[in-house]
Enzyme design. Structure first.
Site, PDB file in Angstrom:
ATOM      1  N   CYS A 108       0.751  -1.064  -0.198  1.00 33.44           N
ATOM      2  CA  CYS A 108       0.053   0.002  -0.142  1.00 33.44           C
ATOM      3  C   CYS A 108       0.906   1.198  -0.016  1.00 33.44           C
ATOM      4  CB  CYS A 108      -0.927  -0.086   1.259  1.00 33.44           C
ATOM      5  SG  CYS A 108      -2.113  -1.385   1.112  1.00 33.44           S
ATOM      6  N   CYS A 141     -12.632   0.472   8.813  1.00 28.00           N
ATOM      7  CA  CYS A 141     -11.853   0.113   7.592  1.00 28.00           C
ATOM      8  C   CYS A 141     -11.981   1.022   6.279  1.00 28.00           C
ATOM      9  CB  CYS A 141     -12.142  -1.267   7.055  1.00 28.00           C
ATOM     10  SG  CYS A 141     -12.201  -2.770   8.476  1.00 28.00           S
ATOM     11  N   ILE A 197     -12.900  -1.009  -0.573  1.00 26.62           N
ATOM     12  CA  ILE A 197     -12.400  -1.302  -1.658  1.00 26.62           C
ATOM     13  C   ILE A 197     -12.625  -0.199  -2.707  1.00 26.62           C
ATOM     14  CG2 ILE A 197     -12.458  -3.084  -3.374  1.00 26.62           C
ATOM     15  CD1 ILE A 197     -13.299  -4.835  -0.978  1.00 26.62           C
ATOM     16  N   HIS A 208      -9.537   3.905  -0.894  1.00 21.37           N
ATOM     17  CA  HIS A 208      -7.930   3.378  -0.892  1.00 21.37           C
ATOM     18  C   HIS A 208      -7.559   2.424  -1.941  1.00 21.37           C
ATOM     19  CE1 HIS A 208      -4.114   2.071   0.909  1.00 21.37           C
ATOM     20  NE2 HIS A 208      -4.438   1.142   1.466  1.00 21.37           N
TER      21      HIS A 208
END
Lengths: 385, 108
Positions: A85, A208, A211, A334
């Protein structure tokens, strides 16, 4: 080393971007950055492209060369950079070095990822390749799981509360709601976060990031040429890059990531700055817990004080240091290989005074990108030229 | 059973995987017997699993510190409901794919 400037930045929206491939996304962000930089594409001497899971999820290797061709800059050295990442941040660091060391006057840096076309177990498995499979990920650990283990330890050791950690999500969703590039444009409440479904106990869905698909790009140039080309160039004051343990079991203390601290030390030294000088930071909040850990590793707050800092508003837009005004990874999204470049995109906007959630009187801005559970990190400090 | 090795260069004890010391890259060392007993440092219950273990979720993964010093990441068998930091854990079995599997001694 020569002084390095940023002339232009570009970014696709983050989210589920239908009908655009991992290549299309990169090309779109690069074109935008080139247009904004006022540099003809023929001037670009090298391309560094961050990408993490493109081979596995988008069936595309040789990505840097493919993107260079599609941009019409065939012939330049084009390098794909992979560091989980932190791929985008590492690509930026290589572009920075190319200009700083005098190899190139103009470099294009980008990060891109296409993730939403794949089912979640595939994405989870692809992301898990950032861990050490032989000794850790084969257990079935996931990245949410790794940060959940860190979270429980941080809470036990420092008294960080579940509410303080959830407030990171509340803050970042509120900020993301005002960012036109963000994937999530709705605020969430503390109750929403605490009632969202468990992903890896005690970490929940709203702890979190989503996606995401997306790409971001940056045009770098030798600072002595920047003023003549652009009215508001940004200067790269420092750029650090370091590695750390790839697993939880290698660390005696899992509540911090040495790679972040090392990269930060390099960047602060290069910039002649200290943590207290930073006005705004885009940090790697791959999970709520990770934002708190990052603000401690970067030296904004003492070890164990990152939780109370969120609660006291020290990381809000008008706080001691505004953290993730873009909404961060959690709300902005992300697309893993793009994130490091997207952070630079947001901070250039901040330094020009044109950001979606503009922080007042920004002099120094910091970007922090993290790979895996701390195996690699980059820290970049930006100011005005 | 788990084999351990004390590195000749840095002196740290690690699980012996027949490879260089994970902390310093040192090649030499002496064998250390590992009891398979340790304490649970921290843990999580994986509810969204990677593709290869998707049908096993939920399952528990923990960070274990063995009595002899080394730490390892491993599956923790049994009900996670009553787990607590510092719980005594013991090696139950070693799975070819998943690695060592521990269980809480309170669970035994």
């Amino acid at each position: 080393m020569r002084e390095v400037a940023i002339l232009g930045v570009g970014s696709t929206p983050f989210g589920k971007v239908e009908g655009r491939s991992v290549v299309d996304l990169a090309v779109s962000a690069c074109r935008e950055a080139l247009a904004e930089s006022r540099v003809p594409r023929e001037a670009i001497q090298a391309l560094y492209l961050g990408n993490f899971v493109g081979e596995r999820l988008a069936n595309q290797g040789a990505l840097a060369g493919v993107v260079a061709n599609r941009l019409g800059i065939t012939g330049v050295p084009a390098t794909k950079v992979e560091g989980a990442c932190a791929s985008g941040g590492i690509a930026f660091r290589h572009g920075f070095l190319g200009v700083a060391l005098g190899l190139y006057d103009f470099v294009l840096v980008a990060g891109t990822e296409k993730m939403t076309a794949s089912p979640t177990p595939e994405v989870t498995a692809a992301l898990a390749t950032a861990g050490d499979d032989e000794t850790e990920m084969r257990t079935g650990l996931t990245f949410p799981g790794a940060f959940a283990i860190v979270m429980r330890e941080h809470m036990a050791r420092y008294g960080t509360t579940r509410e303080q950690i959830a407030l990171v999500s509340v803050k970042n969703h509120r900020l993301g709601a005002a960012n036109p590039k963000a994937q999530f444009r709705k605020p969430v409440t503390l109750e929403d976060v605490l009632a969202s479904r468990l992903i890896a106990d005690p970490l929940r869905l709203f702890d979190c990031p989503p996606i995401s698909d997306g790409a971001a790009a940056v045009v770098l140039c030798a600072a002595d040429r920047a003023r003549a080309l652009h009215p508001a160039p940004v200067r790269v004051l420092g750029c650090g890059h370091a590695t750390g343990p790839a697993t939880l079991w290698e660390s005696a203390d899992i509540t911090g990531f040495p790679a972040t601290a090392r990269a930060a030390r390099e960047a602060y030294t290069m910039a002649g700055a200290s943590p207290g000088d930073i006005d705004v930071a885009e940090v790697h909040d791959c999970f709520t817990m990770a934002e708190i850990v990052a603000t401690e590793d970067l030296g904004f707050f003492a070890k164990g004080k990152g939780g109370p800092a969120v609660e006291e508003g020290a990381t809000s837009l008008d706080g001691k240091v505004a953290v993730n005004p873009s909404g961060g990874l959690i709300a902005k999204g992300h697309p893993v290989g793009a994130t490091g470049c997207a952070q630079i995109y947001e901070l250039v906007r901040q330094l020009r005074g044109e950001a979606a959630n503009q922080v007042r009187d920004v002099e120094l801005a910091l970007a922090h990108n993290l790979g895996g559970s701390g195996v690699v990190s980059t820290v970049t400090i930006l100011g005005r030229l | 059973m788990l084999a351990g090795r004390r590195c000749a260069e840095c002196g740290r004890v690690a699980i012996d995987r027949g490879k260089a010391c994970p902390f310093c890259g040192g090649e030499g060392g002496t064998e250390v017997a590992l009891s398979g007993r340790g304490a649970l440092v921290s843990w999580t219950v994986i509810r969204v699993a990677p593709a290869r273990y998707a049908d096993e979720a939920p399952y528990t993964v923990g960070l274990v510190e063995l009595e002899e010093g080394p730490r390892l990441t491993a599956r923790i068998a049994g009900d996670p409901e009553h787990l607590a930091a510092g719980d005594s854990v013991t090696l139950g079995s070693i799975d070819a794919a998943r690695g060592p599997i521990f269980r809480s001694t309170a669970d035994a």
